[in-house]
Design a protein around this motif. Structure first.
Motif, short mmCIF file in Angstrom:
data_model
loop_
_atom_site.label_atom_id
_atom_site.label_comp_id
_atom_site.label_asym_id
_atom_site.label_seq_id
_atom_site.Cartn_x
_atom_site.Cartn_y
_atom_site.Cartn_z
N ILE A 49 0.85 -1.19 0.00
CA ILE A 49 0.00 0.00 0.00
C ILE A 49 0.89 1.24 0.00
N LEU A 50 0.50 2.23 -0.80
CA LEU A 50 1.21 3.52 -0.85
C LEU A 50 0.43 4.56 -0.07
N GLN A 51 1.15 5.38 0.68
CA GLN A 51 0.55 6.50 1.40
C GLN A 51 1.33 7.77 1.13
N LYS A 52 0.63 8.89 1.26
CA LYS A 52 1.30 10.19 1.18
C LYS A 52 2.17 10.36 2.42
N ARG A 53 3.28 11.06 2.23
CA ARG A 53 4.16 11.33 3.38
C ARG A 53 4.87 12.65 3.14
N PHE A 54 5.10 13.40 4.23
CA PHE A 54 5.84 14.66 4.16
C PHE A 54 7.04 14.57 5.08
N SER A 55 8.19 15.06 4.60
CA SER A 55 9.36 15.22 5.46
C SER A 55 10.06 16.51 5.03
N PRO A 56 10.80 17.14 5.94
CA PRO A 56 11.53 18.34 5.56
C PRO A 56 12.52 18.09 4.42
N LYS A 57 13.13 16.90 4.40
CA LYS A 57 14.13 16.60 3.39
C LYS A 57 13.54 16.43 1.99
N PHE A 58 12.46 15.63 1.89
CA PHE A 58 11.90 15.29 0.57
C PHE A 58 10.60 16.02 0.24
N GLN A 59 10.08 16.80 1.20
CA GLN A 59 8.78 17.43 1.04
C GLN A 59 7.71 16.32 0.88
N TRP A 60 6.73 16.50 -0.01
CA TRP A 60 5.70 15.48 -0.20
C TRP A 60 6.23 14.38 -1.11
N HIS A 61 6.06 13.14 -0.66
CA HIS A 61 6.52 11.97 -1.42
C HIS A 61 5.62 10.79 -1.06
N LEU A 62 6.06 9.55 -1.30
CA LEU A 62 5.24 8.37 -1.05
C LEU A 62 5.96 7.40 -0.11
N HIS A 63 5.16 6.66 0.66
CA HIS A 63 5.68 5.71 1.65
C HIS A 63 5.05 4.35 1.39
N LEU A 64 5.87 3.30 1.22
CA LEU A 64 5.39 1.93 1.05
C LEU A 64 5.17 1.32 2.44
N GLN A 65 4.01 0.71 2.63
CA GLN A 65 3.62 0.18 3.93
C GLN A 65 3.93 -1.31 4.06
N ASP A 66 4.27 -1.73 5.27
CA ASP A 66 4.34 -3.14 5.65
C ASP A 66 5.27 -3.99 4.79
N ILE A 67 6.49 -3.56 4.63
CA ILE A 67 7.48 -4.34 3.90
C ILE A 67 8.17 -5.26 4.91
N PRO A 68 8.18 -6.57 4.64
CA PRO A 68 8.78 -7.51 5.60
C PRO A 68 10.24 -7.17 5.91
N GLY A 69 10.54 -7.04 7.20
CA GLY A 69 11.91 -6.79 7.63
C GLY A 69 12.44 -5.40 7.37
N ARG A 70 11.58 -4.50 6.91
CA ARG A 70 12.02 -3.15 6.56
C ARG A 70 11.01 -2.12 7.05
N ASP A 71 11.46 -0.89 7.19
CA ASP A 71 10.53 0.20 7.48
C ASP A 71 11.03 1.47 6.80
N LEU A 72 10.14 2.41 6.72
CA LEU A 72 10.41 3.71 6.12
C LEU A 72 10.99 3.60 4.70
#
Length: 142
Positions: A49-72
């Motif tokens: 699943i893709l979600q919207k995400r904001f960070s100061p470094k990348f501004q608005w981008h996308l975040h992949l959810q629930d990757i086995p053994g990984r995060d962010l």
């Protein structure tokens, strides 16, 4: 909405073609497949699943959810996988060589326009990551 990322694996990096409904959205670059090791490998094949995400470094981008053994794991701009990625996916307008591309910010803008519109319509947005051919270097698939 399901985006399909067809990958080709090389020792120097991973190249991809991202499509929606059979139409090219953009190309992608990633690190090589190194058994899903954090920060040095591309993510395993699968559907996320893709979600919207904001960070100061990348501004608005996308975040992949629930990757086995990984995060962010993100989809954010980068033109050189080995220098700018830590396991994430970078959209590019064209591949310039293995693990490198050009005009990543432009490609991300195009991708965000498509994905964010679907999210605003309350659609679930997924990305299906798969091998372009049956001759994959990744042996353990999700």
């Amino acid at each position: 909405m399901v985006l399909v990322l067809n990958r080709m694996y090389f020792p120097e990096g991973t190249q991809g073609i991202l499509e929606w409904n059979g139409n090219l959205v953009c190309y992608t670059i990633e690190l090589p497949w190194l058994d899903n090791q954090r920060r040095i490998s591309c993510v395993p094949e699968g559907e996320y699943i893709l979600q919207k995400r904001f960070s100061p470094k990348f501004q608005w981008h996308l975040h992949l959810q629930d990757i086995p053994g990984r995060d962010l794991i993100l989809i954010h701009p980068a033109n050189d996988a080995k220098k700018e990625l830590l396991g994430c996916i970078a959209p590019v307008t064209q591949h310039t060589c293995i693990g490198k591309g050009s005009c990543s910010r432009k490609a991300l803008t195009k991708l965000k326009t498509l994905v964010y519109a679907a999210i605003e319509r309350h659609e679930e947005v997924k990305i299906r990551i798969q091998s372009k051919s049956s001759d994959s270097h990744q042996e353990d698939k999700v």
